[in-house]
Write a protein that holds these residues in place. Sequence first.
Motif, PDB file in Angstrom:
ATOM      1  N   ALA B  86     -24.326  -7.232  13.555  1.00  0.00           N
ATOM      2  CA  ALA B  86     -23.324  -7.889  14.080  1.00  0.00           C
ATOM      3  C   ALA B  86     -22.396  -7.801  12.252  1.00  0.00           C
ATOM      4  O   ALA B  86     -21.326  -7.844  12.202  1.00  0.00           O
ATOM      5  N   ALA B  87     -23.503  -8.419  11.385  1.00  0.00           N
ATOM      6  CA  ALA B  87     -23.031  -8.595   9.902  1.00  0.00           C
ATOM      7  C   ALA B  87     -22.395  -7.544   9.260  1.00  0.00           C
ATOM      8  O   ALA B  87     -21.188  -8.068   8.774  1.00  0.00           O
ATOM      9  N   CYS B  88     -23.027  -6.829   8.780  1.00  0.00           N
ATOM     10  CA  CYS B  88     -22.416  -5.285   8.179  1.00  0.00           C
ATOM     11  C   CYS B  88     -20.625  -4.903   9.389  1.00  0.00           C
ATOM     12  O   CYS B  88     -19.985  -4.618   8.199  1.00  0.00           O
ATOM     13  N   HIS B  89     -21.196  -4.822  10.650  1.00  0.00           N
ATOM     14  CA  HIS B  89     -19.366  -4.679  11.520  1.00  0.00           C
ATOM     15  C   HIS B  89     -18.628  -5.428  10.821  1.00  0.00           C
ATOM     16  O   HIS B  89     -17.514  -5.620  11.083  1.00  0.00           O
ATOM     17  N   MET B  90     -18.691  -6.766  10.696  1.00  0.00           N
ATOM     18  CA  MET B  90     -18.081  -8.247  10.664  1.00  0.00           C
ATOM     19  C   MET B  90     -17.376  -7.826   9.484  1.00  0.00           C
ATOM     20  O   MET B  90     -16.266  -7.870   8.522  1.00  0.00           O
ATOM     21  N   MET B  91     -18.684  -7.467   8.624  1.00  0.00           N
ATOM     22  CA  MET B  91     -18.064  -7.391   7.241  1.00  0.00           C
ATOM     23  C   MET B  91     -17.412  -6.322   6.892  1.00  0.00           C
ATOM     24  O   MET B  91     -15.873  -6.608   6.502  1.00  0.00           O
ATOM     25  N   ASN B  92     -17.295  -5.526   7.513  1.00  0.00           N
ATOM     26  CA  ASN B  92     -16.534  -4.162   7.391  1.00  0.00           C
ATOM     27  C   ASN B  92     -14.974  -4.267   7.902  1.00  0.00           C
ATOM     28  O   ASN B  92     -13.687  -4.237   7.488  1.00  0.00           O
ATOM     29  N   ALA B  93     -15.005  -5.017   9.530  1.00  0.00           N
ATOM     30  CA  ALA B  93     -13.661  -5.530   9.928  1.00  0.00           C
ATOM     31  C   ALA B  93     -13.092  -6.269   8.677  1.00  0.00           C
ATOM     32  O   ALA B  93     -11.816  -6.436   8.589  1.00  0.00           O
ATOM     33  N   VAL B  94     -13.738  -7.008   8.149  1.00  0.00           N
ATOM     34  CA  VAL B  94     -12.810  -8.327   7.672  1.00  0.00           C
ATOM     35  C   VAL B  94     -12.192  -7.480   6.241  1.00  0.00           C
ATOM     36  O   VAL B  94     -11.062  -7.676   5.618  1.00  0.00           O
ATOM     37  N   VAL B  95     -13.298  -6.631   5.389  1.00  0.00           N
ATOM     38  CA  VAL B  95     -12.138  -5.510   4.439  1.00  0.00           C
ATOM     39  C   VAL B  95     -11.267  -4.768   5.484  1.00  0.00           C
ATOM     40  O   VAL B  95     -10.146  -5.067   5.088  1.00  0.00           O
ATOM     41  N   SER B  96     -11.864  -4.458   6.063  1.00  0.00           N
ATOM     42  CA  SER B  96     -10.192  -3.300   6.369  1.00  0.00           C
ATOM     43  C   SER B  96      -8.943  -4.214   7.375  1.00  0.00           C
ATOM     44  O   SER B  96      -7.941  -3.601   6.918  1.00  0.00           O
ATOM     45  N   HIS B  97      -9.351  -4.723   8.182  1.00  0.00           N
ATOM     46  CA  HIS B  97      -8.636  -5.769   8.408  1.00  0.00           C
ATOM     47  C   HIS B  97      -7.432  -6.825   7.691  1.00  0.00           C
ATOM     48  O   HIS B  97      -6.892  -8.186   7.489  1.00  0.00           O
ATOM     49  N   GLY B  98      -8.511  -7.374   6.570  1.00  0.00           N
ATOM     50  CA  GLY B  98      -7.978  -8.034   5.376  1.00  0.00           C
ATOM     51  C   GLY B  98      -7.886  -9.553   5.231  1.00  0.00           C
ATOM     52  O   GLY B  98      -7.193 -10.630   4.897  1.00  0.00           O
ATOM     53  N   TRP B  99      -9.211  -9.801   6.268  1.00  0.00           N
ATOM     54  CA  TRP B  99      -9.023 -11.240   6.814  1.00  0.00           C
ATOM     55  C   TRP B  99      -9.583 -12.001   5.695  1.00  0.00           C
ATOM     56  O   TRP B  99     -10.319 -11.487   4.731  1.00  0.00           O
ATOM     57  N   THR B 162     -23.601   1.019   6.843  1.00  0.00           N
ATOM     58  CA  THR B 162     -23.357   0.512   5.353  1.00  0.00           C
ATOM     59  C   THR B 162     -22.408  -0.645   4.851  1.00  0.00           C
ATOM     60  O   THR B 162     -21.392  -0.374   5.852  1.00  0.00           O
ATOM     61  N   THR B 163     -22.153  -1.394   3.979  1.00  0.00           N
ATOM     62  CA  THR B 163     -21.199  -1.771   3.853  1.00  0.00           C
ATOM     63  C   THR B 163     -21.058  -2.622   2.112  1.00  0.00           C
ATOM     64  O   THR B 163     -22.212  -2.207   1.203  1.00  0.00           O
ATOM     65  N   GLU B 253     -26.676  -4.500   1.914  1.00  0.00           N
ATOM     66  CA  GLU B 253     -25.626  -4.736   2.436  1.00  0.00           C
ATOM     67  C   GLU B 253     -25.522  -2.584   2.901  1.00  0.00           C
ATOM     68  O   GLU B 253     -25.369  -1.444   3.467  1.00  0.00           O
ATOM     69  N   ILE B 254     -26.399  -2.976   3.968  1.00  0.00           N
ATOM     70  CA  ILE B 254     -26.515  -1.967   4.782  1.00  0.00           C
ATOM     71  C   ILE B 254     -27.821  -2.506   6.002  1.00  0.00           C
ATOM     72  O   ILE B 254     -28.440  -3.606   6.024  1.00  0.00           O
ATOM     73  N   ALA B 255     -27.406  -2.232   7.549  1.00  0.00           N
ATOM     74  CA  ALA B 255     -27.980  -2.331   8.580  1.00  0.00           C
ATOM     75  C   ALA B 255     -28.937  -1.097   9.245  1.00  0.00           C
ATOM     76  O   ALA B 255     -27.494  -0.317   9.149  1.00  0.00           O
ATOM     77  N   ASN B 256     -29.951  -1.044   9.009  1.00  0.00           N
ATOM     78  CA  ASN B 256     -30.624  -0.249   9.977  1.00  0.00           C
ATOM     79  C   ASN B 256     -31.495  -0.470  11.000  1.00  0.00           C
ATOM     80  O   ASN B 256     -31.970  -0.865  11.081  1.00  0.00           O
ATOM     81  N   SER B 257     -31.925   1.089  11.627  1.00  0.00           N
ATOM     82  CA  SER B 257     -33.030   0.774  12.834  1.00  0.00           C
ATOM     83  C   SER B 257     -34.418   0.133  12.712  1.00  0.00           C
ATOM     84  O   SER B 257     -34.731  -0.406  13.328  1.00  0.00           O
ATOM     85  N   ALA B 258     -34.921   0.024  11.020  1.00  0.00           N
ATOM     86  CA  ALA B 258     -35.655  -0.352  10.829  1.00  0.00           C
ATOM     87  C   ALA B 258     -35.598  -1.502  10.799  1.00  0.00           C
ATOM     88  O   ALA B 258     -36.957  -2.920  10.786  1.00  0.00           O
TER      89      ALA B 258
END
Lengths: 249, 430
Positions: B86-99, B162-163, B253-258
């Motif tokens: 969730a944090a990784c997706h949020m970070m990427n979303a913040v960056v891509s949307h410029g929030w 990754t993020t 700066e990464i989230a994976n299945s581990a």
Amino acid sequence: MTAAIEVRAVEKRFGNVGIIRDLNLSVAKGERHAIIGPNGAGKSTTFNLISGHIAPTSGEVKLNGDLISGLQPFEINRRGLSRSFQVTNVFARMTVWENVRCAVLWATGHRYAFWKNVDSLPEVRERTAQILDDIHLTHRRDVPAGLLTYAEQRELEIGITIASGATVVMLDEPTAGMSNAETERAVALIRRLTEGKTLVIVEHDMSVVFGLADRISVLVYGHIIASGTPEEIRRDPKVKEAYLGEEAH
Amino acid sequence: MTTAATSTTKVGADAAGGGLRFYGVWLIGIVVLIVLPMIFSSGGSLTSFSLIGIAIVFALSYNILLGQTGLLSFGHAVHYGLGGFAACHMMNAVVSHGWPIPLPFIPLFGGIGGLVFAMIIGWVMTKRAGTVFAMISLGIGELVASSSLILRSVFGGESGITTDRTALPKLLGWSFGPQLQVYYLIAFWLVLSAIAMYALTRTPLGRISNAVRDNPERVQFIGYDPHVVRYLAYCFAGFFAGVAGGLTAINFEIANSALLGAIQSGLVLFSTFIGGTAFFFGPILGAILVTYLQLGLTNLTTAWQLYFGIIFIGIVMYAPGGIAGLLMMHRPLIRAGTLWTVIPSYLVAIVPTIALACGVILTIETVARFSGGDAINLFGIAFNPTSPVTWIAAAVLVVGGAFVARLTWRRIAEAWDRAATVARDRGYLA
Ligand SMILES: Nc1ncnc2c1ncn2[C@@H]1O[C@H](COP(=O)(O)OP(=O)(O)O)[C@@H](O)[C@H]1O
Ligand SMILES: [Mg+2]
């Protein structure tokens, strides 16, 4: 006036063994009602049926006129019925203070609150202190319940039961295993704490039963064979034969 | 940090003194967190401190279940891992949307990720406690871990998501590129989470959770539904596990299945149990120790998991209260002033116990390195794993050490009994 507890035609089977058969019981509001009967008669099972610990196979139980059979124990408790257990059933790793306080929390309306500091709730603190004082355990407040003496645990059991301020209190052999002096003390305690409430009590000591109860029901093999005032019970030939005779009273 | 648990129930001047001591402990903790990187400023230490901080949040969240509510979960990492994703997706979303959301707020979204999943699966899971709960948690853990490899769009398959933490808006000029800044971010969330989780234990829900742990049957007869209590506790545990997962995502700066897997779930159980579940600070000690061991042992030996296993079995068998339990056992003796009577027996036991430990280490390493491995270096002495001299040394240390150590342990037990009896007679129970 509607009865505090009304049990009508209740049956309970475990497997195909009928433990409770056609049980009928009525306890008036404000009455002190004793249930007596030999071991294994089904007294504790009756408590379990009324308090929602187990559901009846058939029949119905009413509390203050409302149907409660089939409800969960906590739902019945919230409607003002509280019970104790024959085998001490406390929160062993928590202190005496915590035990009683937990029993106060729902009734004081704090429920599942996770935004309040439990130590800064004045009405909870006062009520807990009052109950501890009532059951004479104030000096043991910080001791884990599991480390109390047997008699103290029995008193705590009563304290937890009455802490919510329930109007219908059911005590299952509260004095079992106590010495004479301890029993006397416990009976005085019960008398005082259930003042103005409805009390249902299972008790083996006949002097306690006849001294405390307004009415008595005699349970034998899962069936109430007689119900009445102590005088009526004393004179009842069925009771003499089935129960009191054996005890040589 | 548990001093408050008892002090708050006392009255008058005692409470004031206890309160001071209570806030003192927290203040010292915060000061330590602030100055630690100033004393140990190497990159390695900063990395270790960061990992330890995350592990503490994770272990404390686990103890909401195990220690506070009596729920043994084998799948707690599910919430940790989902928090990380969730944090990784949020970070990427913040960056891509410029929030305008700076990095320090990201762990909150990790927490929400852990919480939302806990709210969804928790109700079914917490219907029963005990074995049923344990088994379901194991199943859910496996289910989510395997789903994470299948649902590629969400979990990024083998490689994960990754993020770039430095791409988020800066806060007060901090880019969070340097590890030091990440450490302080983790320390901040550690303090926040620890205070919140401690406060939770002091609420009506926290107290009733303990009651459910001790006796779920009786709880029903004082007005509470143990299922609801377990569910709420599960949601809180899921939230704080998610916060820890979010911190991990920031750190690596990464989230994976581990992150979601059984190994993580086992590790947090291990840390919490070793630290001690009965005291709030127990999991903190456990997380520090286990993270250090993990970092240290992996460099020293290939058999590090074996050591974990031995430590775990030893604690379960001989000190079920964990490190915190061992420490707090001494409290009545200290208060009654009888601790000095057991110290000599401790000192006597040190030498044979160390000899026994060396024997065990030597044995394990001999077996591990027998077919092709380096020499064993134990306290500067080199042992050749294929040499009979090593085998004999190991055998002598194990057998002799165990024999003598057992005698000295018995003396400790006797000294303990005497000291504890005196303490009890003087009225000190805990
Ligand atoms: N859960 C149960 N399953 C099977 N039998 C039970 C159960 N509970 C009680 N009984 C049986 O019901 C009978 C009545 O028990 P109980 O109500 O405890 O008696 P009392 O309290 O009058 O001594 C006993 O024979 C007991 O073995
Ligand atoms: Mg009984």
